[in-house]
Design an enzyme around this catalytic site. Structure first.
Site, PDB file in Angstrom:
ATOM      1  N   SER A 169       1.011  -1.111  -0.005  1.00 34.56           N
ATOM      2  CA  SER A 169       0.043  -0.082  -0.103  1.00 34.56           C
ATOM      3  C   SER A 169       0.743   1.316  -0.007  1.00 34.56           C
ATOM      4  CB  SER A 169      -0.681   0.065   1.151  1.00 34.56           C
ATOM      5  OG  SER A 169      -1.390   1.375   1.443  1.00 34.56           O
TER       6      SER A 169
ATOM      7  N   ARG B 289     -26.541 -12.332 -44.358  1.00 31.80           N
ATOM      8  CA  ARG B 289     -25.357 -11.405 -44.015  1.00 31.80           C
ATOM      9  C   ARG B 289     -25.773 -10.463 -43.034  1.00 31.80           C
ATOM     10  NH1 ARG B 289     -22.251 -13.107 -45.876  1.00 31.80           N
ATOM     11  NH2 ARG B 289     -21.256 -12.442 -47.758  1.00 31.80           N
TER      12      ARG B 289
ATOM     13  N   ASN C 110      -1.360  -7.216  -0.046  1.00 27.35           N
ATOM     14  CA  ASN C 110      -2.786  -7.368  -0.875  1.00 27.35           C
ATOM     15  C   ASN C 110      -2.686  -8.560  -1.747  1.00 27.35           C
ATOM     16  OD1 ASN C 110      -4.003  -5.131   0.400  1.00 27.35           O
ATOM     17  ND2 ASN C 110      -3.124  -3.788  -1.241  1.00 27.35           N
TER      18      ASN C 110
ATOM     19  N   LYS D 114       0.305  -3.813   4.387  1.00 31.31           N
ATOM     20  CA  LYS D 114      -0.492  -4.424   3.772  1.00 31.31           C
ATOM     21  C   LYS D 114       0.366  -5.350   2.757  1.00 31.31           C
ATOM     22  CE  LYS D 114      -4.135  -4.432   3.399  1.00 31.31           C
ATOM     23  NZ  LYS D 114      -4.949  -3.421   2.576  1.00 31.31           N
TER      24      LYS D 114
END
Length: 471
Positions: A276, A315, A284, A282
């Site tokens: 972080s 088409r 993560n 952190k």
């Protein structure tokens, strides 16, 4: 060409292999390969001379394409094949320059080129899944006996093993490889039926031309046109979305198991991975987050696959253009999810001790069913269920261990003498967990691999080498 918008998601997690398969140059290479194969097939049945076909094959190479002029023409025309034909013809002398694209329509070339891309994409996805499954099988075997709490409705339910939870994911990968093998012959299909799907402009040798062309390109031959029948494309797109969802199953579990309050399984660690900018602690689960984002995007794009099947008459009028955007993205999303799954599986960190400690939370109520079944022979299932329900309620209310609460409740009901001296433990209530692991690994090992590409996109310029006509 204008530059494409920057995609942070694909920049962070893009799969280079799928990106190359669906690159502008690869698309051009596949269209050129289709034009070369068409000329060669027509020469083989006498529609063109060998000299004209050889000249076209030599001219239909990317070095002869002015891409700036090509894309300017495509933007004006609405499609790139008129420009491709003129670029090839410009590199030819009088005579063979009038035999390029003989009897073909734009979608014949674009769909055939797309089929080459889809084949290469599925082969790449299959190879990636094969490698991921082999690595996951190793983790299943390593953790076949790693006891943890199985969870239902996000709550602890009964004991299981970490290997058994991974085994279900390995079984998904096994099924995905089977789906790829089944889808390939429906997706890697020649498209040579002319403007209205009747093959009229190809003449009386149309069927033979189509078959020979399919053989040159390593594609499946079909006798019914699919210009506006795009279920094969929808199947490819759905398969890509489903592969990302399989990876997201792994990712979601890692996100949940790596929560601070659980702390049982984690992505690999390296300095500042998942860091972080403000919270120093952190770490993560960034690969899992990317996979979940990729899968969510793929699911949203997959909703358009039903629309491409709406194309009417002979088409489409707009539905085709949906594919141009969605199909390459779905392939790239699937490939990217697999790349991030490699990161997770290769570097998976498992805290076995935390798994055991977590089963003691809430008084060890994860053993309630186990103890109910243990008492069922003597008390009957319903009576044992009621006893364990009361014990579970008491354990939560008074902060007791389940075994102690059960003894108190049983004593109050006059059933204390019916309790066994040793109540069942987690490792005694794993059922077929280890067998499930062995079965998943054994089944995975038997999954056949796809054959290697006959004509990989990177080698399409040499596709005519085996035909006897020098390119």
């Amino acid at each position: 060409m204008t530059s494409t918008p920057f995609s942070l998601l694909m920049h962070m997690a893009g799969d280079a292999g799928q990106a190359e398969i669906f690159s502008a140059d690869a698309a051009i290479e596949t269209w050129l390969a289709a034009e070369r194969a068409l000329a060669l097939a027509q020469a083989e049945v006498g529609v063109l001379t060998d000299d004209d076909a050889g000249a076209i094959a030599r001219a239909a190479v990317i070095e002869n394409i002015d891409e700036g002029r090509l894309w300017a023409s495509a933007k004006n025309v609405g499609y790139p094949i008129l420009g491709i034909v003129r670029e090839i013809a410009a590199a030819l002398p009088e005579g063979p320059n009038g035999r390029v694209h003989y009897g073909a329509t734009t979608q014949d070339i674009m769909d055939t080129g797309l089929a080459l891309q889809l084949k290469a994409s599925l082969q790449l996805l299959d190879g990636d899944i094969a490698r991921l499954g082999d690595r996951l099988a190793g983790q299943v075997e390593a953790h076949a006996g790693t006891v943890m709490a199985g969870r239902t409705h996000a709550q602890q339910a009964v004991p299981t093993t970490f290997g058994a939870t991974l085994a279900t994911l390995l079984a998904q990968l096994t099924r995905q490889r089977t789906r790829i093998a089944q889808a390939l012959p429906r997706v890697a299909v020649i498209s040579m039926f002319g403007a209205g799907g009747t093959s009229a402009a190809y003449g009386p040798r149309a069927e033979e031309i189509r078959g020979r062309m399919a053989a040159h390109l390593g594609l499946e031959n079909v006798d019914v046109p699919w210009h506006v029948d795009r279920d094969g494309l929808a199947e490819f797109g759905w398969l890509c979305a489903s592969i990302t969802a399989t990876c997201a199953k792994l990712a979601r579990n890692i996100v949940d198991l790596s929560r601070t309050e659980i702390g049982e399984a984690f992505e690999p660690y390296s300095p500042h991975r998942g860091a972080s900018s403000t919270m120093p602690q952190k770490v993560n689960p960034i690969s899992s987050e990317l996979i979940i984002g990729l899968a969510g995007t793929a699911g949203a794009l997959a909703s358009s696959l039903l629309r491409i099947q709406e194309a009417g008459h002979e088409r489409s009028a707009g539905e085709w253009q949906i594919e141009w955007q969605v199909v390459p993205q779905l392939a790239s999303l699937a490939g990217s999810a697999l790349q991030e799954a490699f990161v997770i599986v290769d570097g998976l960190r498992v805290d076995r001790e935390r798994m055991r400690r977590n089963m003691e939370l809430d008084g060890g109520l994860v053993l309630a069913e186990a103890q109910m079944i243990q008492l069922a022979d003597a008390l009957g299932r319903e009576r044992a269920h009621d006893l364990l329900y009361a014990a579970s309620t008491r354990a939560r209310e008074y902060g007791q261990v389940l075994a102690d609460a059960l003894r108190d409740v049983a004593a109050a009901a006059g059933l204390g003498g019916m309790l066994p001296s040793q109540l069942v433990k987690a490792e005694d209530y794993l059922g077929d967990a280890e067998k499930i692991c062995r079965t998943a690994v054994r089944t995975w090992a038997k999954t056949p691999a796809l054959e290697a590409a006959v004509v990989p996109i990177s080698g399409l310029a040499a596709a005519t080498a085996a035909t006897g006509v020098s390119a």
